[in-house]
Each structure stands twice: as structure tokens, then as C-alpha cells.
Design a protein around this motif. Structure first.
Motif, PDB file in Angstrom:
ATOM      1  N   PRO A 254       0.821  -1.202   0.000  1.00 37.87           N
ATOM      2  CA  PRO A 254       0.000   0.000   0.000  1.00 37.87           C
ATOM      3  C   PRO A 254       0.863   1.262   0.000  1.00 37.87           C
ATOM      4  N   VAL A 255       0.324   2.326  -0.574  1.00 38.46           N
ATOM      5  CA  VAL A 255       0.965   3.640  -0.539  1.00 38.46           C
ATOM      6  C   VAL A 255      -0.074   4.631  -0.029  1.00 38.46           C
ATOM      7  N   PRO A 285       5.064  -0.706  -5.270  1.00 39.12           N
ATOM      8  CA  PRO A 285       3.884   0.036  -4.806  1.00 39.12           C
ATOM      9  C   PRO A 285       2.705  -0.248  -5.728  1.00 39.12           C
ATOM     10  N   THR A 286       1.590  -0.686  -5.166  1.00 37.98           N
ATOM     11  CA  THR A 286       0.469  -1.119  -6.001  1.00 37.98           C
ATOM     12  C   THR A 286      -0.844  -0.459  -5.631  1.00 37.98           C
ATOM     13  N   ARG A 287      -1.195  -0.457  -4.337  1.00 41.09           N
ATOM     14  CA  ARG A 287      -2.490   0.087  -3.905  1.00 41.09           C
ATOM     15  C   ARG A 287      -2.271   1.498  -3.350  1.00 41.09           C
ATOM     16  N   PHE A 288      -2.586   2.498  -4.159  1.00 41.66           N
ATOM     17  CA  PHE A 288      -2.389   3.891  -3.770  1.00 41.66           C
ATOM     18  C   PHE A 288      -3.668   4.397  -3.104  1.00 41.66           C
ATOM     19  N   LEU A 289      -3.566   4.728  -1.818  1.00 43.18           N
ATOM     20  CA  LEU A 289      -4.696   5.170  -1.010  1.00 43.18           C
ATOM     21  C   LEU A 289      -4.525   6.670  -0.793  1.00 43.18           C
ATOM     22  N   VAL A 290      -5.264   7.466  -1.551  1.00 43.19           N
ATOM     23  CA  VAL A 290      -5.007   8.894  -1.691  1.00 43.19           C
ATOM     24  C   VAL A 290      -6.132   9.691  -1.034  1.00 43.19           C
ATOM     25  N   HIS A 291      -5.770  10.675  -0.242  1.00 41.10           N
ATOM     26  CA  HIS A 291      -6.787  11.507   0.408  1.00 41.10           C
ATOM     27  C   HIS A 291      -7.698  12.129  -0.643  1.00 41.10           C
ATOM     28  N   ALA A 396      -7.313   4.997   5.489  1.00 41.36           N
ATOM     29  CA  ALA A 396      -6.170   4.558   4.692  1.00 41.36           C
ATOM     30  C   ALA A 396      -5.435   3.408   5.359  1.00 41.36           C
ATOM     31  N   ILE A 397      -5.214   3.525   6.668  1.00 36.90           N
ATOM     32  CA  ILE A 397      -4.510   2.457   7.387  1.00 36.90           C
ATOM     33  C   ILE A 397      -5.344   1.183   7.390  1.00 36.90           C
ATOM     34  N   ALA A 398      -6.633   1.307   7.556  1.00 35.45           N
ATOM     35  CA  ALA A 398      -7.500   0.124   7.524  1.00 35.45           C
ATOM     36  C   ALA A 398      -7.437  -0.570   6.172  1.00 35.45           C
ATOM     37  N   GLU A 399      -7.444   0.212   5.099  1.00 34.13           N
ATOM     38  CA  GLU A 399      -7.339  -0.369   3.758  1.00 34.13           C
ATOM     39  C   GLU A 399      -5.957  -0.981   3.535  1.00 34.13           C
ATOM     40  N   ALA A 400      -4.930  -0.319   4.026  1.00 37.25           N
ATOM     41  CA  ALA A 400      -3.566  -0.843   3.880  1.00 37.25           C
ATOM     42  C   ALA A 400      -3.438  -2.218   4.513  1.00 37.25           C
ATOM     43  N   ASN A 401      -4.111  -2.412   5.653  1.00 38.66           N
ATOM     44  CA  ASN A 401      -4.009  -3.661   6.396  1.00 38.66           C
ATOM     45  C   ASN A 401      -5.058  -4.691   6.001  1.00 38.66           C
ATOM     46  N   ILE A 423       3.799   4.399  11.206  1.00 39.59           N
ATOM     47  CA  ILE A 423       4.854   3.516  11.693  1.00 39.59           C
ATOM     48  C   ILE A 423       4.287   2.496  12.681  1.00 39.59           C
ATOM     49  N   ASP A 424       3.426   2.953  13.570  1.00 37.99           N
ATOM     50  CA  ASP A 424       2.884   2.082  14.607  1.00 37.99           C
ATOM     51  C   ASP A 424       1.810   1.130  14.091  1.00 37.99           C
ATOM     52  N   GLU A 425       1.024   1.536  13.080  1.00 40.04           N
ATOM     53  CA  GLU A 425      -0.190   0.810  12.754  1.00 40.04           C
ATOM     54  C   GLU A 425      -0.199   0.079  11.415  1.00 40.04           C
ATOM     55  N   VAL A 426       0.632   0.467  10.456  1.00 38.48           N
ATOM     56  CA  VAL A 426       0.642  -0.242   9.176  1.00 38.48           C
ATOM     57  C   VAL A 426       1.398  -1.553   9.354  1.00 38.48           C
ATOM     58  N   GLU A 427       0.757  -2.645   9.005  1.00 34.89           N
ATOM     59  CA  GLU A 427       1.273  -3.986   9.299  1.00 34.89           C
ATOM     60  C   GLU A 427       2.163  -4.495   8.169  1.00 34.89           C
TER      61      GLU A 427
END
Length: 478
Positions: A254-255, A285-291, A396-401, A423-427
Motif C-alpha cells: 500500500p501507498v 507500490p500497487t495500492r495507492f490510497l489517496v486523500h 487509509a490504514i485500515a485499507e492498507a491492512n 509507523i505504529d499501525e501499518v502492518e
């Protein structure tokens, strides 16, 4: 293209051929480069016996002497950068400039591990009077290693450097589609004076080789870079004999692109990096999660840069992306695009085969891809980027994980609080901020969840190739 190397097995310090062979094909031209011999059971038996003998010699070789040989081999590889790079481009298809960098990266793995091998310190633990407790590191034994086709030289280098620096011997099964990089490594070590049997290189039917080597009592570590599916299979085989494993498996990186970042720079950087090695990178980098506030601008700039990617034969000047490494990837990618579109995704550019000859696929960008699409769960391992809007960092973090993979992740932001949360939450095992570089020889590399376990590189990298022994010495019989 220059001279492509003779394709042979390297066993017990010598080169050998067999009647059973498979073709190695240039993916840009579909022309045959050579015939690769496949190892017979008798070859594997010879390789195992040689590795057992080699381990007895190499494990007792002082770390300084091991390092000297490894550094000599690395120097030879650097001297032959152009020859090796042209071999890689011929069999894999990547642009020559990227192949040259891969040769240097491979040499750097050897150079780092050679130095680190001299710093594998034990320790003395404070204890009661009359007792001494110490911790010692010992090479684990014979290593059975398996490397993939996407980086023909640097991936074998990672396995070989860790094993040899630690004092282990190794039997490497490199990729049948891209064998030249590993052959060049074996050549360099042969000339550098590596004792016979310490490094053995085989090719052949993967299932036959793994089923023979992994259950052998003298094989103490199985090291793989490959897919999660293959990693699980080899882990199951190894578990039957309680053999340790080192697994660097698939990814689906994820990005996270936050609203405060430089949109243009992040988009251009992302599109450029996505197409490196035609997307055939486990950390790609494959899944771009953009605001959502910057999504339209980001998508436009990203698509513009991706569509401008120069696709062609890797030996041609100006080419940025070569073909896929093999023909079977083309229909797989086309099916992933078709499936995403059937679920309502928007195709911004690409999406199909490029040209009539060679295994080329267009740089592809899709936006607003629903979670039900296969590509949201399956690693594409090709030049396809998915761009989706998110409302905030939490989403974004939920989607990343949301996928089972956890190899690499990336974030673009200048806010310290965002950085701390990611840093703390992306798995993931490797997280990068404002850069799409995932690892260096001096950093530990590996994944979490379905992306594997164990680390290569860094001060942690050699630990996988060693056992740890606690020694308790009492001055008198208790």
C-alpha cells in the motif's frame, strides 16, 4: 547483447551438463538464448554430498578468511558489471540501466555480509562466582535455497551471501527462466578460491528438487524468495523434518498519500517506481490510497506519467520498462484488469498486451477499484497500479491492512503525527516515508503475516543462518 554464458550446473567445484534441458528465452524477442540442463537425482545426491563436505571445511574457516574470499568474488562481479547486466537484460527483459544497478546491488549484499560476518559477537552474561555463562553463534549447516526469476542476480546473491558469510554451505536452485545471474555468481566464487562444495548451483523441476533436498538430515535451513503459495508448501515439507525456514514471500504494497504532501512529486514518483522492473517486484507500490481532497490531481498526474513510460527492448536507449519475464504473466494481468472493470473500476490507461512480439504489457492505471475486485486481494506482480480515494488516515490504514500480505508499505506526508501513526499501525516488515525505496544491504528485510518470516540483510540477516548456543561453565561439580 554480447556473450550469453554457457548454461551448466555447478556442483562440487565443477561444471556439468545433462541431456535433459529446457530453453531460456529472451522475453523481448521470443528468441532462444540457450538450453539449460536439469539436475537428475544423481546430481542432487552429488550436490548434497559436496555441500556436507564443504560445510566441514567452510565452517572451520576463520571469518576473516571467509570475508576475504567473498570480497574477492564481489570485486570480480563489479569488474564484470556490463557482461552480467547484458545477460540479465537478455533473459529477463529489464532495461540495461536497471540490470547494471542490479549487479551492483548484488555485489553490495556480498560486501555487507562479508563485513558483518566478522561482527557476529557472542556475549558473556554476569553470573555467580565460580560460574561463567556465555552465548555462542555457530553456522547452522547445509542450506537449501530457492531464488526467483524477477531479479536474476541480486536475489541469488542475498541467499548465497548470508549462507557463506555465516560459515554455511549452500545448494541453490535458481530460476530456470533467468539462470545467468546465478551462474555469473558461481563463476566469480570459483575464481575467488571458494573451496569445492561450499556453493552448489542446480536447476530443474522445482518440485523434484525441493522434495529431494528438504527432508535430508544434513539440510538445516530452507531459504526461499517466492510466492506465498510456494512458501507454504515448502514450509510444510520442512516441518516434517523440523527444519528451520527463512521465507520472503509475496507482497501487495500500500501507498498512503496524505493531503499535506506535494501531490505532483508523489504522483510522478509513484508512477515511475510502479513501472520499475515492469512491476515484477515483491515490494512494488500497487495500492495507492489517496486523500480525497487531492485524489483527482494525483490520479491525473500519475496517469500522465504512467502513460508516458517508454516500453521496449531493454537494450534500446531510453527504454524505461521492458517486457514481462515470461509469457504466462500476460493473460494473468489481462484477467485481473477485466475482472476489476467488471466490478466497476475505471481504466485510466493501458490494460492490455503491448505490441505483437515479446511478452509486453501496457503500463496500466485503474481508479475507484471496488474491494470485491480480485486485484484488491491478489498481488498483480506486473505494471498495474490501483488508485483509490480515502476520507482520512484512519481509513487509509485500515485499507492498507486489509490484505493478508505485509512485506512493504509507503507513506507520503510531512506531518509528524501521521508518520507516528503509520509507523505504529501499518502492518508490514518494511515501511518507508516520502520514498519508495524499501531496503538496503545494511537493513533487515522481510515480511509479516502471509509475506513470510525471518530477515535477510542488516545485523539481523545472518542470524537466520546460525544457531545460538548458551554455555554454562561451572568451576566445580555442583
Amino acid at each position: 547483447m554480447g556473450t550469453y554464458p554457457d548454461l551448466k550446473l555447478f556442483i562440487d567445484g565443477g561444471w556439468r551438463e545433462n541431456a535433459e534441458t529446457s530453453p531460456v528465452v529472451n522475453p523481448a524477442t521470443e528468441e532462444e538464448l540457450g538450453r539449460l540442463p536439469h539436475a537428475r537425482i544423481s546430481d542432487l545426491e552429488d550436490a548434497l554430498s559436496a555441500a556436507e563436505r564443504g560445510f566441514k571445511v567452510w565452517s572451520k574457516t576463520p571469518p576473516r578468511e571467509r570475508a576475504d574470499i567473498i570480497l574477492r568474488a564481489a570485486s570480480i562481479m563489479r569488474e564484470r558489471q556490463e557482461e552480467i547486466a547484458r545477460s540479465i537484460t537478455a533473459e529477463h527483459g529489464k532495461p540495461l540501466a536497471q540490470a547494471r544497478l542490479e549487479v551492483i546491488r548484488g555485489a553490495e549484499f556480498f560486501e555487507w555480509d562479508a563485513g558483518e560476518a566478522m561482527r557476529m559477537y557472542g556475549r558473556v552474561i554476569p553470573s555467580a562466582p565460580g560460574s561463567k555463562i556465555s552465548v555462542h553463534h555457530h553456522p547452522i549447516g547445509v542450506v537449501a535455497a530457492f531464488s526467483p526469476w524477477n531479479f536474476p542476480m541480486s536475489q541469488p546473491a542475498r541467499k548465497i551471501s548470508g549462507a557463506l558469510a555465516s560459515g554455511c554451505s549452500i545448494i541453490l536452485k535458481a530460476a530456470e527462466e533467468t539462470p545467468a545471474g546465478a551462474i555469473h555468481i558461481a563463476r566469480a566464487f570459483e575464481e575467488a578460491g571458494l573451496p569445492a562444495g561450499v556453493l552448489n548451483l542446480v536447476f530443474g523441476t522445482p518440485s523434484e528438487i525441493s522434495q529431494f533436498l528438504i527432508p535430508q538430515p544434513s539440510v538445516r535451513l530452507v531459504a526461499l524468495t517466492g510466492s506465498t503459495r510456494v512458501g507454504r508448501h515448502l514450509t510444510e515439507l520442512a516441518a516434517q523434518s523440523d527444519t528451520r525456514v527463512l521465507m520472503e514471500l509475496g507482497g501487495h504494497a500500500p501507498v498512503i498519500v496524505c493531503e499535506d504532501t506535494d501531490v505532483g512529486k508523489a504522483a510522478v514518483s509513484g508512477a515511475t517506481r510502479k513501472m520499475r522492473n515492469a512491476g515484477q517486484v515483491c515490494t512494488s507500490p500497487t495500492r495507492f490510497l489517496v486523500h480525497e481532497s487531492i485524489f483527482d490531481e494525483f490520479a491525473d498526474r500519475f496517469t500522465e506519467r504512467a502513460a508516458a513510460t517508454v516500453v521496449g527492448n531493454g537494450v534500446e536507449d531510453g527504454v524505461e520498462m521492458g517486457p514481462l519475464a515470461n509469457d504466462r504473466r500476460v493473460p494473468v494481468l489481462a484477467d485481473l484488469v477485466k475482472d476489476a472493470l467488471s466490478h466497476g473500476a475505471e481504466l485510466r490507461t493501458g490494460g492490455q498486451r503491448h505490441g505483437e512480439k515479446g511478452y509486453f504489457f501496457q503500463p496500466t492505471v485503474m481508479t475507484n477499484v471496488p474491494s470485491a475486485a480480485r486485484i484488491m486481494r491478489e498481488e498483480p506482480f506486473g505494471p498495474i497500479a490501483v488508485l483509490n480515494p480515502v476520507k482520512n488516515l484512519e481509513e487509509a490504514i485500515a485499507e492498507a491492512n486489509a490484505v493478508p500480505y505485509g512485506l512493504a508499505g509507503y507513506g507520503f506526508t510531512n506531518r509528524a503525527d501521521y508518520i507516528d501513526r503509520m509507523i505504529d499501525e501499518v502492518e508490514v516488515g518494511n515501511f518507508s516515508i516520502n520514498t519508495l525505496e524499501a531496503s538496503l544491504p545494511e537493513t533487515p528485510f522481510g515480511g509479516v503475516k502471509s509475506s513470510g518470516y525471518g530477515r535477510e540483510g542488516g545485523t539481523e540477516g545472518l542470524e537466520s543462518y546460525m544457531t545460538i548456543k548458551n554455555v554454562w561453565h561451572s568451576a566445580s561439580i555442583a
